[in-house]
Design a protein around this motif. Sequence first.
Motif, PDB file in Angstrom:
ATOM      1  N   THR A   1       0.856  -1.172   0.000  1.00 45.19           N
ATOM      2  CA  THR A   1       0.000   0.000   0.000  1.00 45.19           C
ATOM      3  C   THR A   1       0.903   1.237   0.000  1.00 45.19           C
ATOM      4  OG1 THR A   1      -1.870   1.091   1.107  1.00 45.19           O
ATOM      5  CG2 THR A   1      -0.276  -0.036   2.523  1.00 45.19           C
ATOM      6  N   VAL A   2       0.372   2.377   0.384  1.00 42.05           N
ATOM      7  CA  VAL A   2       1.164   3.598   0.417  1.00 42.05           C
ATOM      8  C   VAL A   2       1.115   4.197   1.818  1.00 42.05           C
ATOM      9  CG1 VAL A   2       0.824   4.123  -2.027  1.00 42.05           C
ATOM     10  CG2 VAL A   2      -0.801   5.023  -0.337  1.00 42.05           C
ATOM     11  N   ASN A   3       2.045   5.085   2.061  1.00 39.94           N
ATOM     12  CA  ASN A   3       2.023   5.872   3.286  1.00 39.94           C
ATOM     13  C   ASN A   3       0.790   6.780   3.213  1.00 39.94           C
ATOM     14  OD1 ASN A   3       2.421   7.913   5.222  1.00 39.94           O
ATOM     15  ND2 ASN A   3       4.650   7.836   5.013  1.00 39.94           N
ATOM     16  N   PHE A   4      -0.183   6.547   4.088  1.00 40.28           N
ATOM     17  CA  PHE A   4      -1.444   7.296   3.996  1.00 40.28           C
ATOM     18  C   PHE A   4      -1.234   8.794   4.197  1.00 40.28           C
ATOM     19  CE2 PHE A   4      -4.195   3.448   5.476  1.00 40.28           C
ATOM     20  CZ  PHE A   4      -3.852   2.784   4.315  1.00 40.28           C
ATOM     21  N   ASP A   5      -0.150   9.165   4.889  1.00 44.30           N
ATOM     22  CA  ASP A   5       0.136  10.582   5.115  1.00 44.30           C
ATOM     23  C   ASP A   5       1.010  11.181   4.016  1.00 44.30           C
ATOM     24  OD1 ASP A   5      -1.250  10.467   7.614  1.00 44.30           O
ATOM     25  OD2 ASP A   5       0.525   9.517   8.488  1.00 44.30           O
ATOM     26  N   ASP A   6       1.598  10.323   3.179  1.00 42.20           N
ATOM     27  CA  ASP A   6       2.451  10.761   2.072  1.00 42.20           C
ATOM     28  C   ASP A   6       2.349   9.710   0.973  1.00 42.20           C
ATOM     29  OD1 ASP A   6       4.341  11.725   0.336  1.00 42.20           O
ATOM     30  OD2 ASP A   6       6.065  11.318   1.631  1.00 42.20           O
ATOM     31  N   PRO A   7       1.238   9.688   0.211  1.00 42.78           N
ATOM     32  CA  PRO A   7       0.995   8.599  -0.739  1.00 42.78           C
ATOM     33  C   PRO A   7       1.950   8.546  -1.916  1.00 42.78           C
ATOM     34  CG  PRO A   7      -0.710  10.291  -0.919  1.00 42.78           C
ATOM     35  CD  PRO A   7       0.112  10.639   0.292  1.00 42.78           C
ATOM     36  N   GLY A   8       2.962   9.373  -1.930  1.00 38.36           N
ATOM     37  CA  GLY A   8       3.974   9.278  -2.965  1.00 38.36           C
ATOM     38  C   GLY A   8       5.005   8.202  -2.703  1.00 38.36           C
ATOM     39  N   THR A   9       4.891   7.507  -1.567  1.00 34.28           N
ATOM     40  CA  THR A   9       5.817   6.416  -1.274  1.00 34.28           C
ATOM     41  C   THR A   9       5.024   5.193  -0.835  1.00 34.28           C
ATOM     42  OG1 THR A   9       7.796   5.770  -0.034  1.00 34.28           O
ATOM     43  CG2 THR A   9       6.124   6.997   1.167  1.00 34.28           C
ATOM     44  N   TYR A  10       5.608   4.025  -1.055  1.00 34.80           N
ATOM     45  CA  TYR A  10       4.986   2.786  -0.615  1.00 34.80           C
ATOM     46  C   TYR A  10       4.941   2.694   0.915  1.00 34.80           C
ATOM     47  CZ  TYR A  10       5.444   0.533  -5.250  1.00 34.80           C
ATOM     48  OH  TYR A  10       5.349   0.189  -6.569  1.00 34.80           O
ATOM     49  N   HIS A  11       4.050   1.845   1.406  1.00 39.86           N
ATOM     50  CA  HIS A  11       4.136   1.303   2.755  1.00 39.86           C
ATOM     51  C   HIS A  11       4.061  -0.210   2.587  1.00 39.86           C
ATOM     52  CE1 HIS A  11       2.786   1.552   7.268  1.00 39.86           C
ATOM     53  NE2 HIS A  11       3.898   0.856   7.080  1.00 39.86           N
ATOM     54  N   LEU A  12       5.182  -0.884   2.849  1.00 43.31           N
ATOM     55  CA  LEU A  12       5.303  -2.329   2.658  1.00 43.31           C
ATOM     56  C   LEU A  12       5.285  -3.024   4.008  1.00 43.31           C
ATOM     57  CD1 LEU A  12       8.165  -2.336  -0.018  1.00 43.31           C
ATOM     58  CD2 LEU A  12       5.679  -2.245  -0.409  1.00 43.31           C
TER      59      LEU A  12
ATOM     60  N   ALA B   1       1.292   6.129 -10.893  1.00 50.71           N
ATOM     61  CA  ALA B   1       2.266   6.701 -11.824  1.00 50.71           C
ATOM     62  C   ALA B   1       3.489   7.242 -11.099  1.00 50.71           C
ATOM     63  CB  ALA B   1       1.605   7.802 -12.652  1.00 50.71           C
ATOM     64  N   ALA B   2       3.306   7.687  -9.857  1.00 48.50           N
ATOM     65  CA  ALA B   2       4.417   8.266  -9.101  1.00 48.50           C
ATOM     66  C   ALA B   2       5.267   7.218  -8.396  1.00 48.50           C
ATOM     67  CB  ALA B   2       3.874   9.253  -8.068  1.00 48.50           C
ATOM     68  N   LEU B   3       4.754   5.990  -8.254  1.00 45.90           N
ATOM     69  CA  LEU B   3       5.472   4.948  -7.520  1.00 45.90           C
ATOM     70  C   LEU B   3       6.379   4.165  -8.459  1.00 45.90           C
ATOM     71  CD1 LEU B   3       2.538   3.551  -5.356  1.00 45.90           C
ATOM     72  CD2 LEU B   3       4.460   4.925  -4.517  1.00 45.90           C
ATOM     73  N   PRO B   4       7.574   3.773  -8.001  1.00 45.36           N
ATOM     74  CA  PRO B   4       8.420   2.918  -8.827  1.00 45.36           C
ATOM     75  C   PRO B   4       7.820   1.526  -8.964  1.00 45.36           C
ATOM     76  CG  PRO B   4       9.377   3.184  -6.645  1.00 45.36           C
ATOM     77  CD  PRO B   4       8.199   4.111  -6.709  1.00 45.36           C
ATOM     78  N   LYS B   5       8.123   0.862 -10.053  1.00 46.25           N
ATOM     79  CA  LYS B   5       7.621  -0.502 -10.271  1.00 46.25           C
ATOM     80  C   LYS B   5       8.233  -1.436  -9.240  1.00 46.25           C
ATOM     81  CE  LYS B   5       7.126  -4.094 -13.812  1.00 46.25           C
ATOM     82  NZ  LYS B   5       5.694  -4.277 -13.496  1.00 46.25           N
ATOM     83  N   LEU B   6       7.439  -2.358  -8.739  1.00 48.80           N
ATOM     84  CA  LEU B   6       7.888  -3.302  -7.720  1.00 48.80           C
ATOM     85  C   LEU B   6       7.606  -4.714  -8.211  1.00 48.80           C
ATOM     86  CD1 LEU B   6       9.096  -3.358  -4.835  1.00 48.80           C
ATOM     87  CD2 LEU B   6       6.744  -3.433  -3.972  1.00 48.80           C
ATOM     88  N   ASN B   7       8.657  -5.516  -8.386  1.00 48.59           N
ATOM     89  CA  ASN B   7       8.521  -6.898  -8.845  1.00 48.59           C
ATOM     90  C   ASN B   7       8.627  -7.834  -7.648  1.00 48.59           C
ATOM     91  OD1 ASN B   7       8.426  -6.332 -11.745  1.00 48.59           O
ATOM     92  ND2 ASN B   7      10.584  -5.753 -11.521  1.00 48.59           N
ATOM     93  N   LEU B   8       7.612  -8.642  -7.459  1.00 46.50           N
ATOM     94  CA  LEU B   8       7.594  -9.572  -6.334  1.00 46.50           C
ATOM     95  C   LEU B   8       7.796 -10.996  -6.833  1.00 46.50           C
ATOM     96  CD1 LEU B   8       4.510  -8.218  -4.343  1.00 46.50           C
ATOM     97  CD2 LEU B   8       6.915  -7.602  -4.097  1.00 46.50           C
ATOM     98  N   PRO B   9       8.508 -11.831  -6.068  1.00 48.53           N
ATOM     99  CA  PRO B   9       8.680 -13.225  -6.470  1.00 48.53           C
ATOM    100  C   PRO B   9       7.353 -13.972  -6.397  1.00 48.53           C
ATOM    101  CG  PRO B   9       9.540 -12.893  -4.259  1.00 48.53           C
ATOM    102  CD  PRO B   9       9.193 -11.528  -4.803  1.00 48.53           C
ATOM    103  N   ASP B  10       7.165 -14.954  -7.291  1.00 54.27           N
ATOM    104  CA  ASP B  10       5.940 -15.745  -7.279  1.00 54.27           C
ATOM    105  C   ASP B  10       5.750 -16.467  -5.952  1.00 54.27           C
ATOM    106  OD1 ASP B  10       5.374 -14.974  -9.869  1.00 54.27           O
ATOM    107  OD2 ASP B  10       6.317 -16.746 -10.765  1.00 54.27           O
ATOM    108  N   GLU B  11       6.855 -16.724  -5.251  1.00 57.42           N
ATOM    109  CA  GLU B  11       6.780 -17.455  -3.988  1.00 57.42           C
ATOM    110  C   GLU B  11       6.040 -16.692  -2.898  1.00 57.42           C
ATOM    111  OE1 GLU B  11      10.695 -18.731  -5.975  1.00 57.42           O
ATOM    112  OE2 GLU B  11       9.413 -16.960  -5.824  1.00 57.42           O
ATOM    113  N   ASN B  12       5.692 -15.417  -3.136  1.00 55.89           N
ATOM    114  CA  ASN B  12       4.900 -14.682  -2.151  1.00 55.89           C
ATOM    115  C   ASN B  12       3.468 -15.219  -2.077  1.00 55.89           C
ATOM    116  OD1 ASN B  12       5.394 -12.386  -0.307  1.00 55.89           O
ATOM    117  ND2 ASN B  12       3.603 -11.506  -1.313  1.00 55.89           N
ATOM    118  N   ASN B  13       3.062 -16.013  -3.077  1.00 59.02           N
ATOM    119  CA  ASN B  13       1.754 -16.664  -3.095  1.00 59.02           C
ATOM    120  C   ASN B  13       1.901 -18.034  -2.422  1.00 59.02           C
ATOM    121  OD1 ASN B  13      -0.418 -18.372  -3.910  1.00 59.02           O
ATOM    122  ND2 ASN B  13      -0.854 -17.006  -5.621  1.00 59.02           N
TER     123      ASN B  13
END
Length: 326
Positions: free
Chosen positions: A37-48, A305-317
């Motif tokens: 998701t994103v930082n709800f107080d600064d949605p220009g960055t992820y919250h992981l 559009a403002a967030l960098p692309k994030l590639n996750l491994p299939d093993e997260n499923n």
Amino acid sequence: MAIRTSGLHHVTAIGGDPQRNADFYLRTLGLRLVKTTVNFDDPGTYHLYYGDESGKPGSLLTFFPWRDVPGGRQGNGQATTTSFSVPPNSIGWWQQHLADAGIETSRVTSTDNEDTLSFRDPDGLELALVAHPQGDPRDPWDTPFVPAEHAIRGLHSVTLSVAKEAATASMLADNLGLTFHSQHGNRLRFEAADGGPGALVDVLVTPDAPDGLVAGGTVHHVAWKVPDDATQRAWREELVGKGVQVTAIMDRQYFHSIYFREPGGTLLEIATEDIGFNIDEPLLELGQALKLPPWLEPNREQIQAALPKLNLPDENNPEVAERLRA
């Protein structure tokens, strides 16, 4: 103190490049990304959010990752070490595993007979793996990257660095309901409920150390568990009645939160346990897609559009992870 926490809910830190962050915590440490998701107080960055299979409170380390964030400084007034719990006799495996990943480690046995391996993540965040001699009954996230017999069970403890101990110790005991457990030199241990992994905080008294600077590679805040909204409201009223400056209750979508600082300077949070991460996506799909709260959903296109692309491994499923382990 009428209300007491049962233990840690999560720790939130500031990271650098989000892809590097995800690769390290998913592949090297073997955690699961349970919410993107994103930082709800600064949605220009992820919250992981990283944790066990379902992201149970007490298993979670979360990040605000900015690619160009300046490095912080660890010191007084902040949580300086975040420790995870691993099974007894697993430290040797982890020492070799981290060495294979090019990560330097330091191994010690504490006076509580806990075997501990200390190291840093790619942004310099100070981490530790701790093998409690009595073990940890919590189930791990079983991934092909780290076998279940050695996998992280959840948070073990956090270390708060302070210049003076008295006011911080009083806050932990009187306002969080923690109990003093032991002291070894300049390190005091407090425990929530019955203690053990996930319910511990160490206070490290370092009067000559510099103040910390919260930025890249440092902890932003430490969250403690509360069962539900009603208990949280009562707790907030009690804290305010004692003169503690507490925020309003904030909707974090997967839990509700209040924030305040302990006298030594560390930002603390009290977060509810009763919502969880499967309210907007099923268990098998946790972390796979960008999730936004309703009030940010109208701006999804702009935010993505403002967030960098994030590639996750299939093993997260979990289904993929199970198939690969077979």
